[in-house]
Motif scaffolding. Structure first.
Motif, short mmCIF file in Angstrom:
data_model
loop_
_atom_site.label_atom_id
_atom_site.label_comp_id
_atom_site.label_asym_id
_atom_site.label_seq_id
_atom_site.Cartn_x
_atom_site.Cartn_y
_atom_site.Cartn_z
N SER A 175 0.30 17.00 -5.64
CA SER A 175 -1.08 16.97 -5.08
C SER A 175 -2.01 17.78 -4.91
O SER A 175 -3.45 17.00 -3.92
N LYS A 176 -2.65 18.21 -5.12
CA LYS A 176 -4.05 19.26 -5.47
C LYS A 176 -4.98 17.98 -5.35
O LYS A 176 -5.89 18.63 -4.58
N ASP A 177 -4.66 17.35 -6.42
CA ASP A 177 -6.18 16.77 -6.80
C ASP A 177 -5.62 15.28 -6.21
O ASP A 177 -6.40 14.57 -5.26
N VAL A 180 -6.15 16.34 -1.59
CA VAL A 180 -7.71 17.03 -1.81
C VAL A 180 -8.89 15.77 -1.51
O VAL A 180 -9.35 15.24 -0.98
N ALA A 181 -8.71 14.60 -2.59
CA ALA A 181 -9.61 13.75 -2.75
C ALA A 181 -9.45 13.12 -1.67
O ALA A 181 -10.55 12.39 -0.46
N SER A 182 -8.59 12.60 -1.77
CA SER A 182 -8.33 11.41 -0.23
C SER A 182 -8.79 11.65 1.09
O SER A 182 -9.71 11.20 2.09
N VAL A 183 -8.08 13.18 1.76
CA VAL A 183 -8.41 13.74 2.62
C VAL A 183 -10.47 13.91 2.26
O VAL A 183 -11.12 13.30 3.50
N SER A 184 -10.82 14.65 1.65
CA SER A 184 -12.00 14.74 1.54
C SER A 184 -13.12 13.26 1.45
O SER A 184 -13.94 12.85 2.51
N ASP A 185 -12.93 12.13 0.61
CA ASP A 185 -13.04 10.74 1.54
C ASP A 185 -13.31 10.60 3.00
O ASP A 185 -13.85 9.88 3.30
N PHE A 195 -10.67 5.36 8.03
CA PHE A 195 -10.15 7.27 8.09
C PHE A 195 -8.25 6.42 8.56
O PHE A 195 -7.52 7.23 8.01
N GLU A 196 -7.83 5.32 8.70
CA GLU A 196 -6.54 4.74 9.34
C GLU A 196 -6.32 4.92 7.57
O GLU A 196 -5.03 4.91 7.69
N ASN A 197 -6.94 4.15 7.20
CA ASN A 197 -6.16 3.40 5.76
C ASN A 197 -6.53 4.54 5.03
O ASN A 197 -5.19 4.73 4.45
N SER A 198 -7.31 5.98 4.89
CA SER A 198 -6.50 7.00 4.06
C SER A 198 -5.68 7.76 4.55
O SER A 198 -4.84 8.39 3.90
N LEU A 199 -5.21 7.88 5.53
CA LEU A 199 -3.80 8.68 6.35
C LEU A 199 -3.22 7.71 6.02
O LEU A 199 -1.47 8.61 5.74
N ALA A 200 -2.96 6.65 6.19
CA ALA A 200 -1.93 5.83 5.47
C ALA A 200 -1.34 5.51 3.91
O ALA A 200 -0.59 6.15 3.07
N ALA A 201 -2.62 6.37 3.46
CA ALA A 201 -2.46 6.13 1.66
C ALA A 201 -1.85 7.73 1.15
O ALA A 201 -1.31 7.81 0.36
N ILE A 202 -1.86 8.75 2.46
CA ILE A 202 -0.96 10.72 2.60
C ILE A 202 -0.41 10.05 2.33
O ILE A 202 0.72 10.89 2.35
N GLU A 203 0.14 9.08 3.24
CA GLU A 203 1.96 9.06 3.98
C GLU A 203 1.91 8.60 2.31
O GLU A 203 3.58 8.88 2.14
N ASN A 204 1.76 7.91 2.12
CA ASN A 204 2.91 7.09 1.36
C ASN A 204 2.43 7.93 -0.38
O ASN A 204 3.43 8.03 -0.89
N ARG A 205 1.48 8.44 -0.43
CA ARG A 205 1.96 9.64 -1.67
C ARG A 205 2.58 10.74 -1.77
O ARG A 205 3.78 11.36 -2.73
#
Length: 255
Positions: A175-177, A180-185, A195-205
């Motif tokens: 998870s570290k890379d 963290v990269a998704s949250v930074s973007d 913003f919503e797409n990033s959250l969806a990507a994080i949930e998917n990961r």
């Protein structure tokens, strides 16, 4: 009341009229380390040939400050007829000794995860803990220092502490890379859709991470019971608050 006692006392033997004079100097009472203080005091008693119970009793009293005296005022004002020194010693140690949890928390106050692997953090905490510290207490204090999401994954596992630390290292590496990269973007973008797409990507990961963790834990993370077999992980863990669902899952059909 002085902080240290420099007292000259006379002790006479029951079998002799001769009087021997001894002198010792005691430090002020260490309320944070009472057992160590008494160990030093008793070494001085041995060197000064002081063995009379009342003599040792008064040496201790002469070394106490007002707060410590207040805590043992009943013994000071009405000393026991016998074994007065040990009575005073036992009370002072009991009233000033911290619990196992408090002592360990003090020693670990500055130990945090930072950029260390979770297993390295656990090793550092073990090196500071005494041999008598229970594994459950150490596990609790260790997990409190881990990220919340990592705690949630580890909390459903029945593995021992060593196995949990290896699992935590795997989560850390996975998870570290990525996260963290998704949250930074996300933080750098003012676009709501991004913003919503990033959250969806994080949930998917996170979903993929959960699947990988199941294989790492070798089945030990499964909780016995019918609900675990019927529901997906998200509904089993969060119930009505779950924001995702994986098939097969009987949660919606039952509710």
């Amino acid at each position: 009341m002085p902080n240290s006692a420099d007292i000259r006392l006379s002790e006479s033997s029951n079998s002799s009229a001769d009087v021997s004079t001894v002198a010792i100097k005691t430090p002020a009472f260490w309320s944070d380390k009472p057992e160590l203080w008494f160990a030093q005091l008793e070494s001085q008693f041995a060197l000064g040939n002081i063995s009379v119970d009342s003599t040792k009793f008064h040496y201790v009293i002469a070394s106490l400050n007002i707060n410590d005296l207040t805590c043992v005022s009943d013994i000071v004002l009405n000393p026991p007829q016998t074994d007065s020194y040990n009575s005073l010693k036992t009370r002072l140690i009991a009233q000033n000794a911290d619990s196992e949890t408090v002592r360990l928390k003090k020693r670990l106050s500055g130990v945090e995860l930072g950029d260390k692997k979770p297993s390295k953090l656990l090793y550092a905490m073990k090196s500071l803990a005494s041999d008598g510290v229970s594994s459950e207490l150490l596990k609790s204090l260790w997990m409190q220092r881990l990220p919340i999401q990592m705690q949630q994954f580890l909390s459903v596992s029945g593995d021992n502490l060593q196995a949990l630390s290896k699992m935590a290292d795997s989560i850390f590496e996975i998870s570290k890379d990525d996260l963290v990269a998704s949250v930074s973007d996300n933080l750098q973008s003012a676009d709501v859709n991004k913003f919503e797409n990033s959250l969806a990507a994080i949930e998917n990961r996170l979903s993929r991470l959960e699947i990988r963790l199941r294989s790492l834990s070798r089945g030990n993370t499964e909780v016995r019971g019918s609900n675990k077999r019927k529901y997906c992980w998200w509904h089993f863990k969060f119930g009505n608050r779950a924001k995702r669902c994986e098939h097969p899952c009987a949660f919606k059909s039952e509710n």
